[in-house]
Design an enzyme around this catalytic site. Structure first.
Site, mmCIF file in Angstrom:
data_model
loop_
_atom_site.group_PDB
_atom_site.id
_atom_site.type_symbol
_atom_site.label_atom_id
_atom_site.label_comp_id
_atom_site.label_asym_id
_atom_site.label_seq_id
_atom_site.Cartn_x
_atom_site.Cartn_y
_atom_site.Cartn_z
ATOM 1 N N ARG A 56 0.701 -1.058 0.029
ATOM 2 C CA ARG A 56 -0.013 0.124 0.048
ATOM 3 C C ARG A 56 0.853 1.215 -0.076
ATOM 4 N NH1 ARG A 56 -2.150 -3.841 -0.556
ATOM 5 N NH2 ARG A 56 -4.248 -4.520 0.186
ATOM 6 N N LYS A 71 13.468 2.007 28.148
ATOM 7 C CA LYS A 71 12.630 2.549 26.949
ATOM 8 C C LYS A 71 13.081 1.782 25.533
ATOM 9 C CE LYS A 71 9.998 6.369 29.024
ATOM 10 N NZ LYS A 71 9.767 7.856 29.043
ATOM 11 N N CYS A 104 5.727 18.658 31.145
ATOM 12 C CA CYS A 104 4.569 17.721 31.124
ATOM 13 C C CYS A 104 4.269 17.249 32.246
ATOM 14 C CB CYS A 104 4.731 16.693 29.893
ATOM 15 S SG CYS A 104 6.032 15.606 30.265
#
Ligand SMILES: [Zn+2]
Length: 356
Positions: free
Chosen positions: A24, A98, A201
């Protein structure tokens, strides 16, 4: 649907495989087979694996970027899961870095590309090695100091950089093609490089959907660059506020006398390494970074700590309680002290438990 399983770390190059997985994308007239092959040859650095970095990394991995360097200094916490798409509860329970947790998830998504997880604090001593040879660097950082260090390295090495940032319900993005477009020092010459910005944040939060919009913009710009279309990347600073339904595009002209991209003076890269601290955005925590010369015997540290405190360790880090603080020490000697924003307290605990 035709599903192909390949060995981890092996790039499958047969036309059948490429066309099946990326059909795609290849059928897009903007990409085609030639663009897809260039994407497969590309090396993308995702610097910082918070909301922006994990979202971008997932899009780049699914698109078939051949090599992804996944760089982050932190470990997964429960409070990350609201917006950081590659992580799950189990990663937080296991205190996984992470970079490692992101790679594990991305390998499930696309096992046919190469991943290099790098658990480190990005600083002047290591940033050029991180960006060397990259096709593009995607900025997923949480602070302007590190962002400006990366800007200097990317301009110096002539590696394109896609800036992105978000806070509360707004965010912004811009693309730096060194030598052609404005660099981040052109755009933000007066930005305060203090370790702790006035708004983080942690104090004002992050609306997850705005991170998705900014990361989508960044991933799109990175894929244009990776597929050989750097010339049609944005020449503007875009700003979006999803709460107020605002999308603003500001001109981002190069500043002729810019210290970084004009005079090519890389002051931040030239700063000597030192024992440094930084508040971590989104967490009530301080990171302590030893100078590169600091050589930690990780196993000895774990053994020593275990004599006095209860330790939890995995191959990447050791965690323990120091009074009413939670401390994580990584193999490279870095530490994150949770439960405080006081740099002096963090340095004091570091000196007591790790040494320097
Ligand atoms: Zn500049």
């Amino acid at each position: 649907m035709h599903v192909v399983h390949g060995p981890v770390g092996v790039v499958m190059t047969s036309d059948d495989v490429i066309q099946g997985r990326y059909a795609r994308q290849i059928v897009l007239k903007e990409i085609g087979e030639a663009g897809q092959r260039r994407i497969g040859d590309a090396v993308a650095v995702v610097a910082g694996l918070g909301a922006l970095g994990t979202l971008s990394a997932e899009i780049l991995a699914r698109a078939g970027v051949g090599t992804l360097r996944l760089v982050d200094r932190d470990l997964v916490e429960l409070s990350n899961l609201q917006r950081q798409c590659l992580f799950a509860e189990e990663d937080a329970r296991a205190s996984l870095p992470k970079a490692e947790a992101a790679m594990r998830r991305l390998r499930q998504i696309n096992s046919a590309i190469r991943y290099t997880p790098i658990v480190m604090d990005i600083n002047p001593a290591n940033v050029e090695r991180m960006a060397e040879g990259a096709t593009v660097v995607v900025d997923g950082l949480d602070n302007f100091y590190t962002r400006m260090v990366i800007n200097e390295a990317c301009v110096k090495l002539r590696v394109p950089l896609v800036y992105g940032a978000c806070l509360a319900t707004y965010g912004s993005a811009a693309t730096v093609i060194p030598g052609e477009t404005a660099c981040l020092h052109c755009l933000f010459p007066d930005v305060a490089l203090a370790a702790a910005p006035p708004l983080t944040c942690e104090t004002v939060g992050v609306w997850a959907p705005v991170a998705v919009v900014v990361a989508a913009w960044q991933a799109s710009e990175a894929l244009k660059i990776a597929s050989g279309h750097a010339a049609i990347t944005s020449r503007e600073l875009v700003h979006v506020d999803l709460w107020r339904n605002e999308l603003t595009r500001l001109p981002a002209a190069r500043v002729p006398g810019c210290r970084v991209c004009g005079a090519r003076k890389f002051d931040l890269l030239a700063e000597p390494a030192r024992l440094a601290t930084a508040s971590l955005c989104g967490e009530h925590a301080v990171q302590v970074v030893p100078p590169p010369s600091f050589d930690l015997d990780f196993d000895l540290l774990c053994t020593t700590l275990a004599r006095t405190v209860h330790v939890d360790r995995n191959p990447y880090l050791v965690r323990f309680r120091a009074g009413d603080r939670d401390v994580a020490v990584f193999r490279d000697g870095r530490a994150i002290i949770f439960g405080t924003s006081d740099a002096n307290e963090a340095l004091s605990l570091y000196g007591k438990y790790v040494g320097n």
